[in-house]
Design a protein around this motif. Structure first.
Motif, short mmCIF file in Angstrom:
data_model
loop_
_atom_site.label_atom_id
_atom_site.label_comp_id
_atom_site.label_asym_id
_atom_site.label_seq_id
_atom_site.Cartn_x
_atom_site.Cartn_y
_atom_site.Cartn_z
N MET A 195 0.79 -1.18 -0.23
CA MET A 195 0.04 0.21 -0.09
C MET A 195 1.00 1.44 -0.07
SD MET A 195 -3.08 -1.32 -0.26
CE MET A 195 -4.08 0.23 0.11
N ILE A 196 1.93 1.20 0.81
CA ILE A 196 2.86 2.40 0.92
C ILE A 196 3.60 2.75 -0.37
CG2 ILE A 196 4.49 3.49 1.98
CD1 ILE A 196 3.66 2.14 4.62
N VAL B 31 7.04 14.14 1.59
CA VAL B 31 6.57 12.77 1.17
C VAL B 31 5.61 12.26 2.19
CG1 VAL B 31 7.18 10.06 1.01
CG2 VAL B 31 8.65 11.92 0.12
N ILE B 32 5.62 12.33 3.56
CA ILE B 32 4.74 11.78 4.54
C ILE B 32 3.40 12.94 4.21
CG2 ILE B 32 4.23 11.65 6.93
CD1 ILE B 32 7.08 10.63 7.36
N THR C 257 -2.88 10.89 3.80
CA THR C 257 -4.44 10.42 3.86
C THR C 257 -4.09 8.93 3.59
OG1 THR C 257 -5.42 12.44 2.85
CG2 THR C 257 -6.58 10.66 2.65
N THR C 258 -3.48 8.45 2.58
CA THR C 258 -3.34 6.96 2.27
C THR C 258 -2.87 6.47 3.41
OG1 THR C 258 -2.97 7.50 -0.01
CG2 THR C 258 -2.43 5.27 0.87
N LEU C 259 -1.86 6.75 4.20
CA LEU C 259 -1.25 6.19 5.30
C LEU C 259 -2.35 6.16 6.64
CD1 LEU C 259 2.09 8.04 5.86
CD2 LEU C 259 1.74 5.81 4.74
N MET D 208 -12.64 7.94 4.68
CA MET D 208 -12.80 7.94 3.23
C MET D 208 -13.48 8.99 2.52
SD MET D 208 -12.52 3.89 1.97
CE MET D 208 -12.60 4.51 0.47
N ARG D 209 -14.75 9.30 3.13
CA ARG D 209 -15.48 10.15 2.38
C ARG D 209 -14.93 11.49 2.74
NH1 ARG D 209 -21.95 11.43 3.98
NH2 ARG D 209 -22.25 13.01 2.57
N LYS D 210 -14.31 11.82 3.65
CA LYS D 210 -13.68 12.95 4.00
C LYS D 210 -12.44 13.36 3.06
CE LYS D 210 -11.95 16.19 7.84
NZ LYS D 210 -11.63 16.12 9.23
#
Length: 326
Positions: A211-212, A242-243, A248-250, A321-323
Motif C-alpha cells: 500500500m505504501i 513525502v509523508i 491520507t493513504t497512510l 474515506m468520504r472526507k
C-alpha cells in the motif's frame, strides 16, 4: 396613414398568435416502446442476478441472522431439545467471565503490538523498493509473496519454527550465544504472546509495503528534485514532503489494518489455540473456543460484540474515506 398588410400580421384571424391545437393526442408509440424496452431490460438483468442474490442471501445473510438470533437463546450443541429465550444473559455471562479482562487486554496488545512494527518495517521496505536498482522486480515479488499465503498456514509454519525442541528460532539463538538453553516459546505464558505477534508482524509487513509503495509512486519526482536543489536532505524530504503528501493513504491504510488485525484469529489459533492459560486468547479466538465447546449461544453473543466493535471502526473508516475524497 399606414396599414399593415395581411402578410405582416401574426398568425391567427385577429392578429394574435395561433394557439396549438390540443385536440390532437400526443404521439405515445415511441414512449411506450421505450418504457417496454427498459422494463424488459431490467427484468433480464434481474434474471441474471437472481441466482447470485439468492446464493448470497442463503449462505451469508441468513446464517448471520440465525447467528444473531442464537445470541439471545440458551443454544447448546449438546442439548438441542431445549433452546429457551434468555435475553441478554449470554452477553452478561461473557462480560462477567473472569477471563474477559485478560482476553480484552490480549486483544489490545495483539493489535498495537502487531500494527506498529508492521507499519514501520513496511514503510522502510516501501522506501527501499521505490529506488531503482537491479532486480527490483524480483525483490518486490519476494516481499509480496507472504500476502498470498494463508494466515493459518503461516501460523503452522511459525509453530514449527518456535518449537522448543527442534525449532529453528532456538537453534539460531543458541548458535549466536544469545541463549544458553532452548526456550519454550509457545508453552511459556510470558513468551507465547510475543511469539504470535512476531509471526503476525512477518505476515502483515507485506500489506503495508504494497500500500505504501503504491502511494509513494504518486509523489512527483520534480518536487523532490526541487527540494534537493534547495538543500533539503533525505530526512527533510521524507518528513516535509513525502509523508504529508501521502498522509491520507497512510491514515486509511492503518485504520483498515486495525480492523483486519482485530478480526484475525488464524495465526494465534494455529500456533497456540489461545493458550497457555488463555494468555494468547483474543476475542475472536475466544469465540472459536466457545464454539468448539458447543456453546453456540455464548459464542454468538461474543460474535455480536465483535461485530459492534468492527462496525464502529468501519463507520470511522468510511467517514475518513468520504472526507479524504472531497
Amino acid at each position: 396613414m399606414t396599414s399593415t398588410s395581411a402578410t405582416e400580421r401574426p398568425a391567427g384571424s385577429s392578429g394574435r398568435a395561433a394557439r396549438p391545437d390540443r385536440s390532437r393526442p400526443a404521439p405515445t408509440g415511441a414512449g411506450r416502446r421505450r418504457t417496454t424496452f427498459r422494463a424488459r431490460h431490467a427484468l433480464t438483468i434481474l434474471a441474471f442476478l437472481a441466482p447470485a442474490i439468492v446464493f448470497v442471501c442463503w449462505f451469508t445473510y441468513l446464517p448471520m441472522l440465525q447467528g444473531a438470533r442464537m445470541a439471545f437463546l440458551d443454544y447448546n450443541l449438546w442439548d438441542l431439545t431445549s433452546t429457551p429465550f434468555v435475553g441478554f444473559d449470554n452477553f452478561a455471562k461473557v462480560l462477567s467471565d473472569p477471563v474477559f479482562p485478560t482476553v480484552a487486554g490480549n486483544t489490545v496488545l495483539w493489535v498495537i503490538g502487531s500494527l506498529v512494527p508492521q507499519f514501520v518495517i513496511g514503510f522502510l521496505i516501501a522506501l527501499a523498493l521505490r529506488q531503482r536498482f537491479r532486480f527490483r522486480g524480483v525483490y518486490q515479488a519476494l516481499v509480496f509473496f507472504p500476502w498470498a499465503v494463508s494466515g493459518f498456514l503461516i501460523g503452522m509454519l511459525f509453530r514449527w519454527m518456535f518449537n522448543a525442541e527442534f525449532g529453528v528460532i532456538n537453534d539460531l539463538l543458541m548458535k549466536t550465544h544469545l541463549i544458553s538453553a532452548p526456550l519454550p516459546w509457545l508453552a511459556d505464558p510470558k513468551l507465547a504472546m510475543f511469539a504470535v505477534i512476531v509471526a503476525n508482524i512477518w505476515y502483515g509487513v507485506t500489506f503495508f509495503a504494497i500500500m505504501i509503495l503504491a502511494a509513494l509512486q504518486s509523489v512527483p519526482d520534480e518536487v523532490l528534485e526541487a527540494a534537493s536543489l534547495d538543500g533539503a536532505g533525505k530526512a527533510r524530504q521524507l518528513f516535509s514532503i513525502v509523508i504529508p503528501y501521502i498522509s491520507t493513504t497512510l491514515f486509511l491504510t492503518v485504520l483498515l489494518r486495525v480492523i483486519w488485525i482485530f478480526n484475525f484469529p488464524d495465526i494465534i489459533w494455529a500456533m497456540t489455540g489461545g493458550g497457555p492459560a488463555n494468555r494468547t486468547h483474543i476475542i475472536t479466538t475466544w469465540m472459536i473456543n466457545f464454539t468448539q465447546q458447543g456453546n453456540y449461544g455464548t459464542a454468538s453473543a461474543l460474535g455480536l460484540i465483535v461485530v459492534a466493535v468492527l462496525f464502529v471502526f468501519c463507520a470511522f473508516y468510511l467517514f475518513a474515506m468520504r472526507k479524504a475524497s472531497r
